[in-house]
Design a protein around this motif. Structure first.
Motif, short mmCIF file in Angstrom:
data_model
loop_
_atom_site.label_atom_id
_atom_site.label_comp_id
_atom_site.label_asym_id
_atom_site.label_seq_id
_atom_site.Cartn_x
_atom_site.Cartn_y
_atom_site.Cartn_z
N LYS A 117 30.57 -80.45 -156.91
CA LYS A 117 31.75 -79.68 -156.54
C LYS A 117 32.86 -79.97 -157.54
N PHE A 118 33.11 -79.01 -158.42
CA PHE A 118 34.13 -79.18 -159.47
C PHE A 118 35.33 -78.32 -159.16
N ARG A 119 36.52 -78.88 -159.39
CA ARG A 119 37.73 -78.09 -159.19
C ARG A 119 38.77 -78.45 -160.23
N ILE A 139 26.27 -87.56 -161.65
CA ILE A 139 27.50 -88.01 -161.00
C ILE A 139 27.26 -89.37 -160.35
N HIS A 140 27.94 -90.39 -160.85
CA HIS A 140 27.79 -91.74 -160.30
C HIS A 140 28.88 -91.97 -159.26
N ARG A 141 28.50 -92.09 -158.03
CA ARG A 141 29.48 -92.18 -156.95
C ARG A 141 30.34 -93.44 -157.04
N GLU A 190 31.72 -94.52 -159.61
CA GLU A 190 32.71 -94.39 -160.68
C GLU A 190 33.91 -93.55 -160.25
N GLN A 191 34.29 -93.63 -159.01
CA GLN A 191 35.45 -92.90 -158.51
C GLN A 191 36.71 -93.28 -159.28
N GLY A 192 37.46 -92.25 -159.69
CA GLY A 192 38.70 -92.48 -160.41
C GLY A 192 38.55 -92.64 -161.91
N ARG A 193 37.31 -92.70 -162.41
CA ARG A 193 37.09 -92.85 -163.84
C ARG A 193 36.64 -91.54 -164.46
N ASN A 194 36.96 -91.34 -165.74
CA ASN A 194 36.52 -90.17 -166.46
C ASN A 194 35.00 -90.26 -166.70
N LEU A 195 34.27 -89.24 -166.24
CA LEU A 195 32.81 -89.24 -166.36
C LEU A 195 32.33 -88.64 -167.68
N VAL A 196 33.26 -88.07 -168.48
CA VAL A 196 32.87 -87.42 -169.73
C VAL A 196 32.80 -88.45 -170.85
N SER A 197 31.63 -88.57 -171.47
CA SER A 197 31.46 -89.55 -172.55
C SER A 197 31.19 -88.90 -173.90
N LEU A 198 31.31 -87.60 -173.99
CA LEU A 198 31.11 -86.92 -175.27
C LEU A 198 32.23 -87.30 -176.23
N ALA A 208 36.59 -85.36 -166.57
CA ALA A 208 36.06 -85.05 -165.24
C ALA A 208 36.13 -86.33 -164.43
N VAL A 209 36.94 -86.31 -163.37
CA VAL A 209 37.19 -87.54 -162.61
C VAL A 209 36.76 -87.34 -161.16
N LEU A 210 35.91 -88.23 -160.67
CA LEU A 210 35.43 -88.18 -159.29
C LEU A 210 36.55 -88.57 -158.34
N GLN A 211 36.78 -87.72 -157.33
CA GLN A 211 37.83 -87.94 -156.35
C GLN A 211 37.26 -88.57 -155.08
N GLY A 212 38.16 -89.03 -154.23
CA GLY A 212 37.75 -89.67 -152.99
C GLY A 212 37.01 -88.75 -152.04
N ASP A 213 37.27 -87.44 -152.13
CA ASP A 213 36.60 -86.49 -151.24
C ASP A 213 35.26 -86.01 -151.79
#
Length: 511
Positions: free
Chosen positions: A283-285, A354-356, A358-366, A373-378
């Protein structure tokens, strides 16, 4: 136009360029004493520049849609368009007019937006359920096709994607489960060995949910890689209840049924291609923007890169494209453009893994992008883009790429129409890796979407030409086909015709 007219050539048309440029756009903006009010209301006109042995001819014809034929027969607007309402025949008696109001409005078949092949046939399209088969040689209208007879869709975008084998994919909204609106991605197979119509074998491959039950988002294009579909759900909504009830009221149009959701932002939906499945766990927003055109979408190292021509905010850009606005004096046009959403070319990066934790960290490593892309609490992932092109009221729109080589692949170059306060006054080449731009521009000249045609045998991505129809009001020959070197964006040739050419939106090159 009864016969093709020869063009006057300046420069040299490449000997290998032997095909036809087909373009669609509006060609009639009033019927009798009734005007059409919106840029996307004019009746469909198909244009063809035919290139043969270094010579060029130009031809055009109105598509004989129901909307056009009936308007010409009755000398009035008969079918409601995007921003123009059709009224009952004033010659009918009061009882006939009353029942006409409550019978419902016919859906337009005014196919002014684009033209593309399905199997061995060619179809002019808008965004409703009707497409129109045309002869690309004679430009004659052949057949009206109702896609609802074959697919569960209320309409399709004017920008399908096509695989190398000719398989066509597209997306449209539909009624899903429990009377909830949804989005269906559809597939039309390539030309059939038994010469049957591929449309008859078309099918829905996957369904995506809407964020609001009775309010699907407006859609004009979507993204596709070798393995994934990407749909961007924007905050410009079609209010279904308004849509169903508006037709009961005199003077209602499609534009009256659009509304903006100021709080939803923008959502990205993913689906796998084969097997086709909706990826409900991803779920991306991001913040609100209008979207009409995807540039390209590709996969790289576990990420999906999505390049878009965006307009910031949730206010609908089409609100600023009424003809009355565009015909204002230049200073008034500029004022309207300042009030409108501002354009920006953006790159979004969607992580597939998506690594759950890693909440709050940027998931893009390119390494080559600043998009995050940052995983949120929801459980949603918040996207921030990398800006590839931006300038005050300067849009890079109607994008094109070397489609046969680069669609769904990592690429370098995009070509677009430069809009200055909504007015097309330049052609732009953009290096999406370095952000370098090249510009072709000529005083008092207004180009159209530049189509890329690769040179036969080319290996470099930008080895080819760009074709654009240019309008030059007041010139001795007020319209011409421009041929640019796609690598340098320098002029190779132009083919001028002694006739005024109306604006065109989209089209294709038929070799």
């Amino acid at each position: 136009m009864n016969e093709p007219i020869p063009a006057d050539i300046t420069g040299v048309i490449p000997s290998w360029l032997g095909g036809s440029l087909l373009r669609m756009g509006p060609g009639l903006f009033e019927v009798g004493d009734e005007p059409f009010y919106h840029l996307f209301d004019g009746q469909a006109l198909i244009h063809k520049f035919d290139l043969r042995n270094g010579q060029v001819t130009y031809n055009r014809k109105f598509i004989r849609t129901d909307a056009y034929v009936r308007a010409m027969t009755e000398n009035r607007v008969v079918i409601t368009e995007l921003g123009t309402a059709a009224y009952p025949d004033p010659c009918k008696n009061i009882f006939s007019r009353f029942f006409t109001y409550f019978r419902g409005i016919e859906v337009t078949d005014n196919c002014l937006v684009n033209i593309y092949p399905i199997g061995e046939d060619f179809y002019a399209v808008t965004e409703t359920n009707y497409i129109t088969k045309v002869d690309p040689d004679s430009l004659e209208t052949l057949k009206k096709v109702d896609l609802c007879k074959y697919l569960s869709v209320n309409g399709l975008t004017a920008h399908p994607h096509t695989d190398a084998d000719g398989t066509v994919y597209n997306i449209g909204n539909c009624f899903g489960k429990n009377m909830r609106l949804a989005y269906n991605i559809i597939k039309i197979p390539p030309a059939q060995k038994d010469k049957s119509d591929p449309i008859e074998k078309s099918q829905v491959v996957v369904q995506l949910p809407t964020s609001e039950r009775l309010k699907p988002s407006y859609m004009h294009s979507f993204g596709m890689t070798d393995n994934y579909f990407v749909f961007v759900e924007q905050p410009v909504k079609i209010n279904l209840l308004k849509f169903l009830s508006a037709w009961s009221f005199r003077g209602a149009t499609y534009m009256d049924c659009f509304e903006s959701n100021s709080s939803m932002g923008t959502w990205f939906h993913l689906a796998t291609k084969d097997p086709a499945e909706y990826m409900s766990s991803h779920k991306f927003r991001t913040s609100a923007f209008n979207l009409f055109h995807h540039i390209n979408t590709y996969e790289d190292e576990g990420f999906i890169i999505v390049d878009l021509c965006t307009w910031k905010g949730y206010d609908f850009v089409y609100n600023y494209l009424y003809l009355a606005n565009l015909r204002e004096e230049w200073e008034e046009v500029k004022k309207a453009a300042i009030r409108a959403p501002q354009p920006e070319v953006r790159r979004y990066v969607l992580p597939l893994d998506i690594h759950r934790e890693e909440q709050g960290r940027n998931l893009v490593s390119l390494s080559y992008t600043t998009a995050t892309a940052v995983l949120q609490g929801d459980g949603t992932i918040w996207l921030e883009p990398e800006v590839l092109f931006s300038g005050p009221r300067q849009a890079f729109e109607f994008p094109q790429i070397n489609y046969s080589q680069s669609r769904g692949k990592k690429y370098s170059f995009a070509y677009g129409l430069g809009l200055n306060h909504f007015i097309p006054d330049r052609i732009v080449k953009l290096n999406v890796q370095t952000k370098k731009t090249w510009v072709w521009q000529e005083e008092d000249s207004y180009p159209s979407e530049p189509l890329f045609v690769p040179r036969p045998g080319a290996t470099e991505e930008d080895d080819g030409v760009l074709l654009s129809v240019v309008v030059k009001p007041g010139a001795q020959r007020p319209g011409f086909l421009l041929v640019l070197d796609a690598a340098k964006l320098t002029e190779i040739a132009r083919a001028e015709v002694n006739t005024i050419i109306p604006v065109t939106f989209h089209g294709m090159y038929k070799a």
